[in-house]
Design a protein around this motif. Structure first.
Motif, PDB file in Angstrom:
ATOM      1  N   LEU A   1     -44.223   6.461  44.713  1.00  0.00           N
ATOM      2  CA  LEU A   1     -45.135   5.809  43.772  1.00  0.00           C
ATOM      3  C   LEU A   1     -45.012   6.430  42.389  1.00  0.00           C
ATOM      4  CD1 LEU A   1     -47.528   3.885  43.153  1.00  0.00           C
ATOM      5  CD2 LEU A   1     -49.056   5.740  43.898  1.00  0.00           C
ATOM      6  N   LEU A   2     -45.024   7.736  42.336  1.00  0.00           N
ATOM      7  CA  LEU A   2     -44.981   8.424  41.046  1.00  0.00           C
ATOM      8  C   LEU A   2     -43.600   8.341  40.396  1.00  0.00           C
ATOM      9  CD1 LEU A   2     -47.093  11.577  41.968  1.00  0.00           C
ATOM     10  CD2 LEU A   2     -47.856   9.499  40.801  1.00  0.00           C
TER      11      LEU A   2
ATOM     12  N   ALA B   1     -54.561   4.018  35.806  1.00  0.00           N
ATOM     13  CA  ALA B   1     -55.351   3.049  36.580  1.00  0.00           C
ATOM     14  C   ALA B   1     -54.504   2.420  37.677  1.00  0.00           C
ATOM     15  CB  ALA B   1     -55.916   1.972  35.658  1.00  0.00           C
ATOM     16  N   ASP B   2     -53.232   2.121  37.358  1.00  0.00           N
ATOM     17  CA  ASP B   2     -52.348   1.526  38.359  1.00  0.00           C
ATOM     18  C   ASP B   2     -52.060   2.512  39.491  1.00  0.00           C
ATOM     19  OD1 ASP B   2     -52.037  -1.029  37.320  1.00  0.00           O
ATOM     20  OD2 ASP B   2     -50.409  -0.430  35.994  1.00  0.00           O
ATOM     21  N   ILE B   3     -51.878   3.760  39.140  1.00  0.00           N
ATOM     22  CA  ILE B   3     -51.654   4.775  40.168  1.00  0.00           C
ATOM     23  C   ILE B   3     -52.893   4.906  41.051  1.00  0.00           C
ATOM     24  CG2 ILE B   3     -51.287   7.235  40.578  1.00  0.00           C
ATOM     25  CD1 ILE B   3     -49.572   7.258  38.018  1.00  0.00           C
ATOM     26  N   ALA B   4     -54.057   4.945  40.428  1.00  0.00           N
ATOM     27  CA  ALA B   4     -55.308   5.086  41.188  1.00  0.00           C
ATOM     28  C   ALA B   4     -55.527   3.905  42.112  1.00  0.00           C
ATOM     29  CB  ALA B   4     -56.485   5.239  40.229  1.00  0.00           C
ATOM     30  N   ARG B   5     -55.109   2.725  41.671  1.00  0.00           N
ATOM     31  CA  ARG B   5     -55.295   1.516  42.469  1.00  0.00           C
ATOM     32  C   ARG B   5     -54.545   1.606  43.799  1.00  0.00           C
ATOM     33  NH1 ARG B   5     -53.878  -1.738  38.617  1.00  0.00           N
ATOM     34  NH2 ARG B   5     -55.945  -1.871  37.702  1.00  0.00           N
ATOM     35  N   ARG B   6     -53.470   2.359  43.811  1.00  0.00           N
ATOM     36  CA  ARG B   6     -52.674   2.551  45.029  1.00  0.00           C
ATOM     37  C   ARG B   6     -53.235   3.636  45.947  1.00  0.00           C
ATOM     38  NH1 ARG B   6     -48.983  -1.169  46.919  1.00  0.00           N
ATOM     39  NH2 ARG B   6     -47.973  -2.194  45.156  1.00  0.00           N
ATOM     40  N   LYS B   7     -54.319   4.301  45.512  1.00  0.00           N
ATOM     41  CA  LYS B   7     -54.957   5.367  46.308  1.00  0.00           C
ATOM     42  C   LYS B   7     -53.921   6.383  46.794  1.00  0.00           C
ATOM     43  CE  LYS B   7     -58.594   2.189  47.812  1.00  0.00           C
ATOM     44  NZ  LYS B   7     -59.276   1.524  48.941  1.00  0.00           N
ATOM     45  N   PRO B   8     -53.294   7.086  45.857  1.00  0.00           N
ATOM     46  CA  PRO B   8     -52.187   7.988  46.236  1.00  0.00           C
ATOM     47  C   PRO B   8     -52.597   9.081  47.214  1.00  0.00           C
ATOM     48  CG  PRO B   8     -52.894   8.361  43.954  1.00  0.00           C
ATOM     49  CD  PRO B   8     -53.549   7.097  44.399  1.00  0.00           C
ATOM     50  N   ASP B   9     -53.847   9.490  47.174  1.00  0.00           N
ATOM     51  CA  ASP B   9     -54.282  10.561  48.085  1.00  0.00           C
ATOM     52  C   ASP B   9     -54.266  10.130  49.545  1.00  0.00           C
ATOM     53  OD1 ASP B   9     -54.631  12.162  45.910  1.00  0.00           O
ATOM     54  OD2 ASP B   9     -56.799  11.892  45.786  1.00  0.00           O
ATOM     55  N   THR B  10     -54.231   8.819  49.778  1.00  0.00           N
ATOM     56  CA  THR B  10     -54.204   8.323  51.160  1.00  0.00           C
ATOM     57  C   THR B  10     -52.778   8.095  51.661  1.00  0.00           C
ATOM     58  OG1 THR B  10     -54.264   5.969  50.572  1.00  0.00           O
ATOM     59  CG2 THR B  10     -56.388   7.129  50.690  1.00  0.00           C
ATOM     60  N   LEU B  11     -51.793   8.240  50.778  1.00  0.00           N
ATOM     61  CA  LEU B  11     -50.405   7.960  51.152  1.00  0.00           C
ATOM     62  C   LEU B  11     -49.731   9.196  51.739  1.00  0.00           C
ATOM     63  CD1 LEU B  11     -49.247   5.989  47.959  1.00  0.00           C
ATOM     64  CD2 LEU B  11     -49.795   5.009  50.202  1.00  0.00           C
ATOM     65  N   PRO B  12     -48.798   8.999  52.668  1.00  0.00           N
ATOM     66  CA  PRO B  12     -47.969  10.123  53.131  1.00  0.00           C
ATOM     67  C   PRO B  12     -47.188  10.706  51.948  1.00  0.00           C
ATOM     68  CG  PRO B  12     -47.668   8.187  54.528  1.00  0.00           C
ATOM     69  CD  PRO B  12     -48.442   7.730  53.341  1.00  0.00           C
ATOM     70  N   PRO B  13     -46.771  11.964  52.039  1.00  0.00           N
ATOM     71  CA  PRO B  13     -46.111  12.621  50.902  1.00  0.00           C
ATOM     72  C   PRO B  13     -44.932  11.843  50.318  1.00  0.00           C
ATOM     73  CG  PRO B  13     -46.642  14.237  52.585  1.00  0.00           C
ATOM     74  CD  PRO B  13     -46.988  12.900  53.166  1.00  0.00           C
ATOM     75  N   ARG B  14     -44.052  11.302  51.178  1.00  0.00           N
ATOM     76  CA  ARG B  14     -42.874  10.587  50.656  1.00  0.00           C
ATOM     77  C   ARG B  14     -43.287   9.330  49.887  1.00  0.00           C
ATOM     78  NH1 ARG B  14     -37.505  10.379  51.989  1.00  0.00           N
ATOM     79  NH2 ARG B  14     -37.797  12.617  52.181  1.00  0.00           N
ATOM     80  N   GLN B  15     -44.256   8.591  50.404  1.00  0.00           N
ATOM     81  CA  GLN B  15     -44.701   7.392  49.712  1.00  0.00           C
ATOM     82  C   GLN B  15     -45.393   7.737  48.395  1.00  0.00           C
ATOM     83  OE1 GLN B  15     -46.936   4.838  52.343  1.00  0.00           O
ATOM     84  NE2 GLN B  15     -45.299   4.761  53.871  1.00  0.00           N
ATOM     85  N   ARG B  16     -46.128   8.820  48.390  1.00  0.00           N
ATOM     86  CA  ARG B  16     -46.779   9.251  47.146  1.00  0.00           C
ATOM     87  C   ARG B  16     -45.725   9.637  46.106  1.00  0.00           C
ATOM     88  NH1 ARG B  16     -50.238  12.259  49.369  1.00  0.00           N
ATOM     89  NH2 ARG B  16     -49.235  14.297  49.143  1.00  0.00           N
ATOM     90  N   GLU B  17     -44.688  10.321  46.537  1.00  0.00           N
ATOM     91  CA  GLU B  17     -43.593  10.674  45.628  1.00  0.00           C
ATOM     92  C   GLU B  17     -42.919   9.413  45.081  1.00  0.00           C
ATOM     93  OE1 GLU B  17     -40.956  13.106  47.887  1.00  0.00           O
ATOM     94  OE2 GLU B  17     -42.469  14.678  48.232  1.00  0.00           O
TER      95      GLU B  17
END
Length: 233
Positions: A155-156, A137-153
């Protein structure tokens, strides 16, 4: 309960007092400050525009809010917190300004400052073992699909998109401000924070904030001076 490692000036610092009066709440004491109207902004509107930073308290995020990892106690976190503050030297950001980041306003360095970037990176890495993995839920709240690749990495891997090369120090002063009102807000903030802009900001301490329960206002659990800083600073 969630914990976070933030930079915040000490409770009685003029910047802390000015920011608490602006945001409408002091995170050190939990005290609310009455909201006054400003030119172009009724009190109710300012209250709404500062609601998000008011809940978090005046700060710059270093290690974003996290739950303790399994098997980790608060005492363990506090011991590392004290050790880190003892061995980490205080330093100065040469100049800070009020600037608009996207749709919100914040106090930021007027240029990238390498010691500040390193300090933030050290906090992220040092306290990573204490952080529980983010929930789905916390990951989804950050909307990872909208983040650039480095920011998504980031986050995870680190629980927050804006670390290391993506980190930009900012002390948030508003939530999103409607574009037509941005110039008026910029003028008000320039006046309110005139004593602090285009001047150095001393990074002289590290603060541990807590969120007692999800959605509750954050409070300062404790703040420790960094090496070389005065105990009250």
């Amino acid at each position: 309960m969630r914990y976070a490692l933030y930079f915040a000036p000490c409770a009685d610092a003029p910047l802390s007092q000015t920011a608490a009066a602006w945001l409408g709440r002091d995170a050190f004491t939990g005290t609310a400050h009455p909201r006054m109207a400003e030119t172009d902004f009724p009190a109710e509107e300012l209250n709404a525009l500062t609601a998000d930073p008011r809940r978090y308290g005046f700060h710059a995020t270093l290690k974003a809010p996290f739950h303790l990892a399994e098997g980790v106690r608060e005492a363990d976190l506090l011991a590392e917190f004290a050790a880190f503050a003892t061995k980490t030297a205080s330093f100065e950001v040469p100049s800070v300004i009020v600037d608009q980041l996207g749709h919100f306003f914040a106090l930021v360095p007027d240029s990238l400052h390498a010691p500040l970037q390193q300090f933030a990176a050290d906090v992220v890495e040092t306290f990573e073992p204490f952080r529980a993995p983010l929930s789905e839920a916390d990951i989804a709240r950050r909307k990872p699909d909208t983040l650039p690749p480095r920011q998504r990495e980031n986050l995870l891997r680190w629980g927050y998109p804006y670390v290391f090369d993506e980190f930009r120090f900012h002390m948030t002063l508003t939530g999103p401000v409607p574009e037509p009102k941005a110039p008026a807000m910029a003028s008000i903030l320039a006046d309110r924070f005139a004593d602090f802009i285009e001047r150095p900001l001393r990074i002289d301490g590290l603060a541990l904030f807590v969120e007692p329960e999800r959605g509750a206002p954050f409070l300062v659990h404790s703040r420790l001076p960094l090496k070389g800083a005065q105990p009250n600073g």
